[in-house]
Write a protein that holds these residues in place. Structure first.
Motif, mmCIF file in Angstrom:
data_model
loop_
_atom_site.group_PDB
_atom_site.id
_atom_site.type_symbol
_atom_site.label_atom_id
_atom_site.label_comp_id
_atom_site.label_asym_id
_atom_site.label_seq_id
_atom_site.Cartn_x
_atom_site.Cartn_y
_atom_site.Cartn_z
ATOM 1 N N LEU A 49 10.219 -12.010 -6.255
ATOM 2 C CA LEU A 49 9.879 -11.639 -5.007
ATOM 3 C C LEU A 49 9.156 -10.199 -4.997
ATOM 4 N N THR A 235 17.936 -23.139 -3.860
ATOM 5 C CA THR A 235 18.322 -22.707 -2.507
ATOM 6 C C THR A 235 18.755 -21.339 -2.410
ATOM 7 N N SER A 238 16.526 -18.724 -2.850
ATOM 8 C CA SER A 238 15.728 -18.631 -1.411
ATOM 9 C C SER A 238 16.480 -17.813 -0.460
ATOM 10 N N VAL A 239 17.734 -17.999 -0.342
ATOM 11 C CA VAL A 239 18.552 -17.390 0.796
ATOM 12 C C VAL A 239 18.538 -15.981 0.166
ATOM 13 N N ILE A 241 16.421 -14.066 -1.722
ATOM 14 C CA ILE A 241 15.139 -13.696 -1.416
ATOM 15 C C ILE A 241 14.799 -13.353 0.066
ATOM 16 N N GLY A 242 15.187 -14.329 1.034
ATOM 17 C CA GLY A 242 14.978 -14.061 2.454
ATOM 18 C C GLY A 242 15.827 -12.828 2.945
ATOM 19 N N PHE A 245 14.133 -9.620 1.400
ATOM 20 C CA PHE A 245 12.978 -9.280 1.975
ATOM 21 C C PHE A 245 13.056 -8.970 3.307
#
Lengths: 485, 207
Positions: A49, A235, A238-239, A241-242, A245
């Protein structure tokens, strides 16, 4: 070709049939992993990321940035103040550059914890290389805004490069592109920051994903991609990374990256501080005598990165012992860096004078940020009255240029002329003083301060202090005369 | 500890071999209901990465759009409607000859203010009428031909009379007249603004 084959061909799509897309994707996805999906394995996602953010925001900043002495600061100020989204994007880039090394170190820590440094030595080495490149890009990027913070960190870095025995002066000259930090330094750092290092970074990432693939265990008969594992891990990645960010965006929105007034208008006694990722090194150099500072600045990070790179070679009688040893090597390096950083922040917070100074500097940055943007004004090429008028003016200019400079004060001839020449033109390795007042931080007061303590202005140590050899009047007379050259 | 975990993973792999078939996969040795439940789970697992990817991209794309949006380019005349620039003292504007002058015009674009020299013609016989030298056809600078008493465009041979009116094309109109006045014996003009570009105004803001 049978009907069934035909049908299959059409289903697989036009692009897939004609390109290597499928092979590339399969290659990307078929790396087997050991162990279960876990939250502790999400650091690679954070690194990805942050690399993507750096690349994206960096490209955007390059749309406006102009790497020259005269315009660098104006373009950054323009982005910060006049362009919507500019402050946000620059802040993402600024904080991203400081978080990226941390994320890579955490990723390495996770690998070390799982014993992956031993099982995947190539992947490990690539990550260490990534860390070095990211640090190099952080160092070169810090100079680009060309405010006091950037200017002095460049000055300090160039002096560190100049402090090596024998090769010092050459290293420094090659780094800054001349005798002094100047517009040439800025374009060098720019080329390194936006072309050389990012190209190496991209190559490294691509090589890691597509070429340096290795399985920790020999591949089983069928290299089947464990889809369930990948989904579960994706998954989790992604969690995380979210969350990262979102946190970074909120922080960047609330605390814009620092930008002070242009380097030329920096106050005397500016207290420079490096980026967060280099604070530990800065603190380390405080303890070192000046003669070995340069060696330390090169070798300590070199030894730390080298130790990381060599960690896969570490061997021991049992697996358990090896893991313990590897972890303690990793932990001691990390502790050194973290501890020194912490001490540096604590020292800055404790010393009332430094605290005052740093607070004043950040107040000044805040003030600058809140002042309206002033565009960089080119001097008028006003050939208004083409014939008579311009002739009159140029004649005037000529007389101005032709007036002979006043003679050097006696104190200059007695103390300074030996090296700088009787008219300040310089001699061999000693720099000329002509035009020096047009450089940043070379006003009369600055020149007096330099005469008193040359090293405080980052000058080479060859020039001794004249604090006690000249009277205050003599110093002032010299400074005024030098400024007029 | 590590070995135990791997064993569990291996066992799981042997109990439920997973076959990857484009977007669908079938779990062997499972009942139908389990398959349906797993399908739902897979769908949720697909949406989380997709949502994260979409929102990160959208945030960055929105900032990029605002950041890269073209800015208005302004000339001095638009910046200050009353901005008059001196061209020449009247003493130089006597006789019948057309006088050419270059006038520096302030150009503000983004972070920089520069000056662009623009050519104008002053016509002393016609009460110091000031004409822009820019040909209305393609924007070349026209030349004054003393022998013919005409302006001629070097690019496509448009011809203009001494008062700037069009004689022959391809230009569709005459030379632009520039507002002028005399203050204390000096002719001043309101500098022409280059081809107006309709763009979004300069914005000031963060975030």
């Amino acid at each position: 070709m049978s009907d069934a084959d035909d049908k299959d061909e059409t289903r697989r799509g036009w692009l897939v049939r004609r390109t290597a897309v499928e092979a590339v994707l399969t290659n990307l996805l078929d790396e087997p992993a050991t162990g279960a999906a876990a939250w502790t394995r999400t650091f690679a996602g954070i690194v990805a990321l942050l690399l993507a953010i750096q690349l994206f925001t960096g490209v955007l900043l390059a749309f406006y940035y102009v790497p020259s002495d005269g315009s660098a600061h104006a373009t950054v100020a323009y982005m910060e103040k006049a362009l919507a989204g500019g402050s946000f994007l620059r802040s993402l880039h600024f904080y991203g550059s400081q978080l990226l090394p941390l994320a890579i170190v955490l990723h390495l820590a996770g690998m070390c914890w799982r014993g992956a440094d031993r099982r995947k030595p190539v992947g490990w080495l690539v990550n260490v290389l990534l860390l070095s490149l990211v640090l190099a890009n952080g160092a070169t990027g810090y100079s680009l805004p060309w405010d006091a913070r950037a200017f002095f960190s460049t000055q300090v870095a160039s002096n560190i490069a100049g402090g090596f025995p024998l090769i010092g002066p050459y290293t420094r000259a090659w780094l800054v592109g001349g005798a002094d930090v100047s517009t040439l330094t800025l374009s060098r750092f720019y080329a390194l920051h936006v072309i050389v290092v990012p190209a190496a970074l991209l190559l490294t990432v691509v090589a890691r994903l597509f070429v340096f693939k290795e399985s920790s265990a020999p591949l089983t008969a069928s290299p089947m991609f464990d889809c369930a594992w990948a989904r579960a891990q994706l998954t989790r990645n992604s969690v995380v990374i979210g969350i990262v960010f979102a946190a970074l965006s909120v922080y960047a929105g609330m605390h814009p990256a620092p930008l002070g007034p242009a380097a030329e208008s920096a106050p005397a006694g500016y207290l420079p501080r490096p980026g967060a990722q280099f604070i530990w090194l800065f603190q380390l150099l405080k303890y070192a005598p000046a003669s070995v500072a340069s060696m330390l600045a090169l070798f300590v990070p070199g030894i730390l990165l080298g130790a990381l790179a060599l960690l896969p070679l570490l061997n021991a009688r049992s697996k358990k012992l090896r893991r313990g040893l590897a972890l303690s090597v990793f932990a001691s390096g990390t502790l050194l860096v973290a501890g020194l950083s912490l001490i540096s922040y604590l020292e800055d917070a404790r010393d009332p004078r430094i605290r005052e100074r740093l607070a004043a500097q950040s107040r000044q940055e805040e003030e600058f940020r809140n002042s309206p943007f002033v565009p960089l004004r080119a001097t008028t090429d006003s050939r208004l009255f083409d014939d008579a008028g311009s002739k009159g003016r140029s004649a005037q200019d000529q007389t101005g240029a032709l007036t002979t400079p006043s003679a050097a004060p006696a104190a200059f001839l007695n103390h300074c002329a030996k090296c700088h020449g009787e008219n300040g033109a310089g001699k061999s390795i000693y720099p000329p003083l002509t035009g020096v007042s047009r450089q940043p931080r070379r006003a009369v007061e600055d020149i007096i301060a330099i005469i008193n303590n040359p090293s405080s202005y980052g000058l080479e140590q060859r020039m001794p202090s004249f604090a006690n050899k000249l009277t205050e009047e003599e110093k002032r007379a010299i400074a005024i005369w030098v400024a007029s050259l | 500890m590590c070995c135990a975990r791997r064993e569990i993973a291996n066992r799981r792999a042997s109990v439920a071999p997973v076959i990857f078939l484009e977007r669908e996969f079938i779990l062997a040795d499972r009942e139908n209901s389990v398959e349906v439940r797993d399908k739902l789970r897979r769908r949720i697992l697909f949406w989380i990465p997709a949502a994260v990817f979409a929102s990160v991209s959208a945030t960055l794309a929105a900032a990029a759009f605002r950041f890269l949006r073209p800015r208005e380019q302004t000339g001095a005349a638009r910046d200050q409607p009353s901005g008059w620039t001196q061209v020449a003292p009247l003493t130089e504007l006597q006789g019948t000859r057309v006088v050419g002058r270059t006038v520096p015009i302030e150009q503000r674009a983004g972070w920089s203010v520069t000056f662009k020299n623009r050519m104008v013609f002053i016509l002393p016989p016609q009460n110091n009428l000031v004409l822009s030298a820019v040909c209305p056809h393609e924007g070349c600078d026209v030349e004054w031909l003393d022998s013919r008493g005409e302006f001629i465009c070097p690019c496509h041979d448009s011809r203009f009379a001494a008062d700037g009116t069009l004689l022959t094309g391809p230009a569709k109109s005459g030379l632009t007249k520039i507002p002028a006045r005399v203050v204390e014996g000096v002719l001043e003009i309101q500098p022409p603004v280059d081809a107006p570009i309709a763009m979004l105004p300069e914005t000031r803001g963060r975030g």
